[in-house]
Design a protein around this motif. Structure first.
Motif, PDB file in Angstrom:
ATOM      1  N   GLU A 184       0.849  -1.187   0.000  1.00 44.62           N
ATOM      2  CA  GLU A 184       0.000   0.000   0.000  1.00 44.62           C
ATOM      3  C   GLU A 184       0.885   1.237   0.000  1.00 44.62           C
ATOM      4  N   LEU A 188       4.746   7.442   0.326  1.00 42.61           N
ATOM      5  CA  LEU A 188       5.648   6.323   0.587  1.00 42.61           C
ATOM      6  C   LEU A 188       4.923   4.985   0.474  1.00 42.61           C
ATOM      7  N   ALA A 189       5.605   3.997  -0.091  1.00 45.70           N
ATOM      8  CA  ALA A 189       5.037   2.663  -0.271  1.00 45.70           C
ATOM      9  C   ALA A 189       5.475   1.755   0.876  1.00 45.70           C
ATOM     10  N   TYR A 190       4.556   0.918   1.317  1.00 45.33           N
ATOM     11  CA  TYR A 190       4.830   0.012   2.428  1.00 45.33           C
ATOM     12  C   TYR A 190       4.335  -1.386   2.095  1.00 45.33           C
TER      13      TYR A 190
END
Lengths: 181, 181
Positions: free
Chosen positions: A77, A82-84
């Motif tokens: 997500e 920022l992508a996590y």
């Protein structure tokens, strides 16, 4: 877990007893497929595989102790910029299914089951809960003593007031290694 | 055998009915962006007011919210001071406006919910989802209680001691709620 173990043991005892009493088949098999989380935004589709021990206890009834494990896909997500990634978790289970299995080389059968399910996810508390299986299977025997099964099942693990549900689609093979008159 | 033919579907139906609302349930991700950047030093604490009622997914499921299966604080932490710092997140169970670290720690109902996250001098660290979920320990329960409650609380990022300085960029609170009707 304490509640399920007696059920599995009882199924094994009944199965073995009935097998010796009425002339039935006992087999062993393996299966694999996909496990699709239903309404779970924190897990993605993963792989499931396991072992089965089908035991015919009555002309139309099979009891099938099983063990299965599923590795679910991670969730990716983007929050803000920022992508996590969150670990999708793993589910391992053992229990017993009851199959309403017709005879013949081609069989279409419903089944239900109950089992102990352990849910494991990184940085989360392990959970051990009761789960139920409901499904339909298509079995055929192209070679004597060998069965091939295709199954679709709903697996529901209870979590108090809610549950985690999975749609499992599997293919399996089993070999009947013991036939009693 | 005719009776047996109905046994499995009946058992399945009974199990489904026994399941009640757990059938209509799911796990849903909610996220709440925090102010960015949050620039923090012991004498100049900046807080993040959290009102989850402004989050659509939370609104949709608040009435059916049964539990929380996961929670994390994500973002990029940077040590802007001259000493290493152990970052923790504290919560007050209502909207508060406290200006320094000492006031936060002694505030009524204040509890440390997350951390510590060690940052060396000049170090910048993007906290991953798995890592962050693991940094919730004893304080997880009070935070869950707030999310299951009115959904309104205040978060403060604090250092453990000394004359620290750090900031949080692109901070976001992420939770996975269990909801069932």
């Amino acid at each position: 877990m304490k509640r399920i173990l007696p059920v599995v043991l009882l199924a094994l005892v009944l199965g073995a007893g009935a097998a010796s009493a009425i002339g039935v088949k006992v087999g062993g098999g393996a299966f694999g497929g996909v496990s699709i989380p239903i309404l779970q935004e924190d897990s993605k589709q993963g792989v499931i595989y396991g072992l089965r021990l089908p035991v015919s206890v009555l002309p139309l009834l099979k009891l099938e102790p099983y063990w299965a494990t599923a590795s679910l896909g991670d969730v990716e997500e983007t929050f803000g910029t920022l992508a996590y990634t969150r670990d999708g978790g793993k589910v391992s289970a053992y229990g017993v299914n009851a199959l309403l299995s017709m005879g013949g080389p081609l069989r279409f059968y419903p089944f239900v089951g109950i089992g102990t399910h352990k849910l494991v996810r990184e940085a989360a508390e392990d959970l051990t809960k009761v789960g139920y299986n409901f499904g339909l299977g298509l079995g055929f025997s192209a070679i004597p003593k060998f069965d091939v099964d295709l199954r679709g099942e709903l697996n529901m693990i209870t979590l108090g007031e809610t549950s985690r549900k999975f749609a499992n689609v599997t293919a399996g093979v089993s070999y009947h290694f013991l036939s009693l008159p | 055998m005719r009776n047996l033919r109905w046994t499995i579907p009946t058992l399945a139906l009974a199990a489904l009915l026994a399941g009640g609302c757990i059938l209509v349930s799911g796990q849903f991700i909610i996220s709440k962006d925090l102010p960015t950047p949050l620039v923090i030093s012991p004498g100049a604490v900046v807080h993040a007011d959290v009102d989850l009622n402004a989050v659509t997914v939370y609104q949709d499921h608040k009435a059916d919210l049964k539990d929380l299966s996961d929670v994390a604080i994500l973002g990029e932490f940077t040590n802007t001071g001259s000493v290493p710092v152990d970052v923790s997140i504290w919560m007050t169970p209502a909207l508060t406006d406290l200006g320094d670290a000492a006031s936060v720690i002694i505030a009524p109902g204040a509890v440390k919910v997350w951390g510590p996250l060690r940052l060396g001098v000049g170090e910048s660290k993007k906290v991953g989802w798995d890592q962050s979920a693991g940094l919730f320990k004893a304080g997880k329960a009070p935070l869950i209680a707030q999310i299951k409650g009115d959904g309104v609380f205040t978060l403060y990022a604090l250092g453990a001691s000394g004359s620290y300085a750090f900031q949080l960029d692109h901070g976001v609170l992420v939770a996975v709620i269990d909801a069932g009707k």
